[in-house]
Design an enzyme around this catalytic site. Structure first.
Site, mmCIF file in Angstrom:
data_model
loop_
_atom_site.group_PDB
_atom_site.id
_atom_site.type_symbol
_atom_site.label_atom_id
_atom_site.label_comp_id
_atom_site.label_asym_id
_atom_site.label_seq_id
_atom_site.Cartn_x
_atom_site.Cartn_y
_atom_site.Cartn_z
ATOM 1 N N LYS A 184 -15.448 8.017 8.646
ATOM 2 C CA LYS A 184 -15.919 9.372 8.937
ATOM 3 C C LYS A 184 -15.947 9.571 10.451
ATOM 4 O O LYS A 184 -16.862 9.130 11.134
ATOM 5 C CB LYS A 184 -17.324 9.601 8.359
ATOM 6 C CG LYS A 184 -17.662 11.074 8.284
ATOM 7 C CD LYS A 184 -19.074 11.412 8.651
ATOM 8 C CE LYS A 184 -19.395 11.325 10.090
ATOM 9 N NZ LYS A 184 -18.644 12.211 11.017
ATOM 10 N N GLU A 260 -23.698 -0.012 16.651
ATOM 11 C CA GLU A 260 -23.348 0.021 18.087
ATOM 12 C C GLU A 260 -23.950 1.308 18.631
ATOM 13 O O GLU A 260 -23.390 2.385 18.422
ATOM 14 C CB GLU A 260 -21.827 0.017 18.263
ATOM 15 C CG GLU A 260 -21.133 -1.218 17.731
ATOM 16 C CD GLU A 260 -21.322 -2.442 18.612
ATOM 17 O OE1 GLU A 260 -21.773 -2.288 19.766
ATOM 18 O OE2 GLU A 260 -21.037 -3.551 18.137
ATOM 19 N N CYS A 294 -20.786 4.522 26.401
ATOM 20 C CA CYS A 294 -22.061 3.834 26.150
ATOM 21 C C CYS A 294 -22.310 2.723 27.155
ATOM 22 O O CYS A 294 -23.446 2.330 27.364
ATOM 23 C CB CYS A 294 -22.068 3.281 24.736
ATOM 24 S SG CYS A 294 -20.623 2.268 24.404
ATOM 25 N N GLU A 391 -29.397 8.475 28.667
ATOM 26 C CA GLU A 391 -27.992 8.345 29.065
ATOM 27 C C GLU A 391 -27.538 9.691 29.615
ATOM 28 O O GLU A 391 -27.628 10.696 28.911
ATOM 29 C CB GLU A 391 -27.131 8.083 27.826
ATOM 30 C CG GLU A 391 -27.195 6.703 27.244
ATOM 31 C CD GLU A 391 -26.271 6.612 26.030
ATOM 32 O OE1 GLU A 391 -26.584 7.215 24.994
ATOM 33 O OE2 GLU A 391 -25.255 5.919 26.122
HETATM 34 P P1 NAD Z 1 -23.931 10.819 17.409
HETATM 35 O O1 NAD Z 1 -24.930 9.799 16.975
HETATM 36 O O2 NAD Z 1 -24.357 12.210 17.538
HETATM 37 O O3 NAD Z 1 -22.707 10.834 16.403
HETATM 38 C C1 NAD Z 1 -22.021 9.648 16.051
HETATM 39 C C2 NAD Z 1 -21.445 9.813 14.664
HETATM 40 O O4 NAD Z 1 -22.520 9.952 13.743
HETATM 41 C C3 NAD Z 1 -20.551 11.036 14.487
HETATM 42 O O5 NAD Z 1 -19.495 10.695 13.612
HETATM 43 C C4 NAD Z 1 -21.475 12.032 13.824
HETATM 44 O O6 NAD Z 1 -20.786 12.957 13.005
HETATM 45 C C5 NAD Z 1 -22.315 11.121 12.961
HETATM 46 N N1 NAD Z 1 -23.625 11.675 12.615
HETATM 47 C C6 NAD Z 1 -24.397 12.504 13.355
HETATM 48 N N2 NAD Z 1 -25.538 12.789 12.686
HETATM 49 C C7 NAD Z 1 -25.471 12.119 11.510
HETATM 50 C C8 NAD Z 1 -26.350 12.002 10.388
HETATM 51 N N3 NAD Z 1 -27.522 12.643 10.354
HETATM 52 N N4 NAD Z 1 -25.974 11.226 9.353
HETATM 53 C C9 NAD Z 1 -24.789 10.568 9.387
HETATM 54 N N5 NAD Z 1 -23.918 10.632 10.422
HETATM 55 C C10 NAD Z 1 -24.263 11.390 11.469
HETATM 56 O O7 NAD Z 1 -23.306 10.237 18.749
HETATM 57 P P2 NAD Z 1 -22.144 10.873 19.610
HETATM 58 O O8 NAD Z 1 -22.725 11.981 20.402
HETATM 59 O O9 NAD Z 1 -20.926 11.149 18.790
HETATM 60 O O10 NAD Z 1 -21.748 9.650 20.558
HETATM 61 C C11 NAD Z 1 -22.452 9.365 21.719
HETATM 62 C C12 NAD Z 1 -23.405 8.214 21.492
HETATM 63 O O11 NAD Z 1 -22.682 7.106 20.972
HETATM 64 C C13 NAD Z 1 -24.013 7.733 22.772
HETATM 65 O O12 NAD Z 1 -25.381 7.458 22.586
HETATM 66 C C14 NAD Z 1 -23.254 6.465 23.083
HETATM 67 O O13 NAD Z 1 -23.958 5.558 23.876
HETATM 68 C C15 NAD Z 1 -22.981 5.945 21.716
HETATM 69 N N6 NAD Z 1 -21.829 5.041 21.729
HETATM 70 C C16 NAD Z 1 -22.070 3.716 21.545
HETATM 71 C C17 NAD Z 1 -21.017 2.822 21.577
HETATM 72 C C18 NAD Z 1 -21.284 1.350 21.378
HETATM 73 O O14 NAD Z 1 -20.334 0.623 21.123
HETATM 74 N N7 NAD Z 1 -22.522 0.886 21.467
HETATM 75 C C19 NAD Z 1 -19.709 3.276 21.772
HETATM 76 C C20 NAD Z 1 -19.495 4.646 21.960
HETATM 77 C C21 NAD Z 1 -20.587 5.525 21.913
#
Ligand code: NAD
Length: 488
Positions: A184, A260, A294, A391
């Site tokens: 997804k 992650e 991240c 962040e």
């Molecule tokens: P996000 O948590 O908003 O979304 C991530 C994913 O989760 C998306 O696919 C989104 O559609 C899904 N999602 C959102 N709400 C959901 C819910 N209620 N139930 C199920 N799925 C849901 O994060 P983002 O804004 O897309 O990405 C940025 C964040 O990701 C930052 O905090 C960054 O640090 C982190 N990140 C971490 C890594 C790592 O490897 N640790 C890598 C890249 C990004």
């Protein structure tokens, strides 16, 4: 539908739906639009899948699971090798799609395609390595054999900032381990994931090994999947808040989880540092993906003795960054992904300045549409500024100064996160001490980049659970069965 000339071929080649036995649209026929962050115009519409589609994808994953689990290690490796070749052959199309959906520069997008393909190649090579073992119990009376088995159908949820690399970092080890999966992607950036799924199918993965489910309502898709007993694992990359919610839901069915999550990386510059190395690596740690990473340096902690020289040289480099349309070859920084990202950066800078921070550099940005934010350096950031705890996820460098090594380590650890940290120093003994003292899953030493396909990427504290990349990344998709017998 408005579309732009550049990248049009790439856009037209995006598969029209999600994958089970073939590509098809959402069961309701609903779609949602994907926007170009540089023009703020819609560029494509994709299926807006709901719970029924999610469960159809899980049906396919569950049906394919025993078939895929029985394939030989070599067969799985061969599929991944073909996928790697296909990604390289399609590098430019994938890069253009990444630039269109994320807003990252075409140079960075090409780099992401190579990085993503490298995960596929690494797990193609790792797929054939044996993971079981055979030994004798300490009392000498029993034989112990462990057999590595795939955990079963997985839900893989990816973020928008590195959509292709994050998909590859999950799908490749899952496929190598013999798992099937539902991917997804983030609603802002589903396009490259659809193409990636199609390339895997063409590389010889049977239907059902991977379904790509696009949706604008992620919780409506993940909820029914996490509640279904056929799902055995969830691997999530995204924010800590969403990760916490998914962990709670996974706990109800005791699912295997890999998380992650967010970071708040400190970048420590000691006064024995090579100033040129410090500035060069600071630029990489801060500006890779325009700060939307991240592992991006979020807090620069700089020793008093080197602070003026470091800040002066760093500010000069940040102010000279060329901001513009991400498809132009000369552009060094494109737009942020959406207006919410821009608003968050402005809020954090305004808060720090209101509390006493000083803006020491700001690069020009283009007029007109596009979610552009100026590369900015703020110095003397006070301890109570929000930017030290959240962040910033943008091209803003926040600097604080320190006196002693102990102060620097304590400040570095002053966060609920612990993903990456960076240490710049020429003193090997200090580097060893500081790296040992930092509460962080990864430490870059005189380097502003830690990502590597062969290394275990992941965090401690609220930055997550589990690791991706390296042999550790494959173990996340394996479970070990222990067979006990009398000693031979
Ligand atoms: P996000 O948590 O908003 O979304 C991530 C994913 O989760 C998306 O696919 C989104 O559609 C899904 N999602 C959102 N709400 C959901 C819910 N209620 N139930 C199920 N799925 C849901 O994060 P983002 O804004 O897309 O990405 C940025 C964040 O990701 C930052 O905090 C960054 O640090 C982190 N990140 C971490 C890594 C790592 O490897 N640790 C890598 C890249 C990004």
């Amino acid at each position: 539908m408005t579309t732009i000339a550049w990248g049009t071929d790439a856009l037209q080649s995006v598969p029209a739906g999600f994958l089970t036995t073939d590509w098809r649209p959402a069961s309701t026929g609903a779609t949602f639009e994907v926007f170009d962050p540089a023009t703020e115009e819609p560029i494509a519409s994709v299926p807006d899948c709901g719970p029924a589609d999610a469960l159809a994808a899980l049906d396919a994953a569950a049906e394919a699971a025993p078939v895929w689990a029985r394939t030989t290690l070599r067969e799985r490796a061969d599929v991944l090798h073909r996928l790697y070749d296909a990604m390289l052959a399609d590098k430019e199309r994938l890069a253009q799609l990444l630039t269109l959906e994320v807003g990252k520069t075409i140079t960075e997008a090409r780099g992401e395609v190579l990085y993503a393909a490298d995960y596929v190649r690494w797990y193609a090579e790792e797929a054939v390595r044996p993971h079981g073992r055979s030994t004798v119990a300490p009392n000498g009376q029993h034989h112990i054999v462990t057999v590595a088995e795939p955990v079963g159908p997985c839900l893989l949820i990816t973020p928008w900032n590195v959509p292709l690399a994050m998909a590859a970092r999950k799908v490749a080890p899952a496929v190598a381990a013999g798992c099937t999966a539902v991917l997804k992607p983030a609603e802002l950036t589903p396009l490259t994931s659809l193409v990636f799924g199609e390339l895997l199918l063409r590389a010889g993965a049977p239907p059902g090994v991977l379904s790509v489910v696009t949706t604008s309502r992620p919780a409506e898709v993940s909820g029914p999947l996490l509640a279904d007993p056929r799902l055995r694992k969830v691997s999530f990359t995204g924010s800590t808040d969403v990760g916490r919610m998914l962990l709670e839901q996974s706990g109800r069915r005791v699912l295997r989880t890999s998380m992650e999550l967010g970071g708040n990386a400190p970048f420590l510059v000691f006064d024995d540092a090579d100033a040129e190395v410090a500035v060069r690596e600071a630029m990489i740690a801060k500006m890779r993906l325009g700060g939307q990473s991240c592992v991006a340096a979020n807090r620069f902690l700089v020793a008093d003795g080197i602070a003026d020289a470091f800040v002066g040289a760093f500010a000069e480099r940040m102010a000279a960054i060329v901001v513009g349309p991400p498809g132009h070859e000369d552009t060094e920084l494109g737009p942020l992904v959406d207006h919410r990202a821009v608003e968050k950066v402005h809020r954090l800078v305004d808060d720090a300045v209101a509390k006493g921070a000083v803006v020491v550099a700001q690069a020009p940005i283009p007029d007109g549409p596009g979610h552009y934010v100026a590369p900015t350096v703020i110095d003397h950031v006070p301890a109570d500024a929000d930017i030290l705890r959240e962040e910033v996820f943008g091209p803003v460098a926040a600097i604080r100064r320190f006196g002693t090594e102990a102060e620097a380590v304590a400040a570095g650890n002053d966060s609920e996160h612990g993903l990456a940290a960076y240490v710049i120093s020429r003193d090997a003994e200090r580097v060893r001490r500081v790296a040992a003292g930092l509460q962080s899953g990864m430490v870059g030493i005189n380097r502003g980049l830690v990502s590597d396909v062969a290394a275990p990427f992941g965090g401690v504290k609220q930055s997550g659970l589990g690791r991706e990349g390296g042999p550790e990344g494959l173990h996340e998709y394996l479970q070990f069965k222990y067979l006990s017998s009398p000693a031979f």
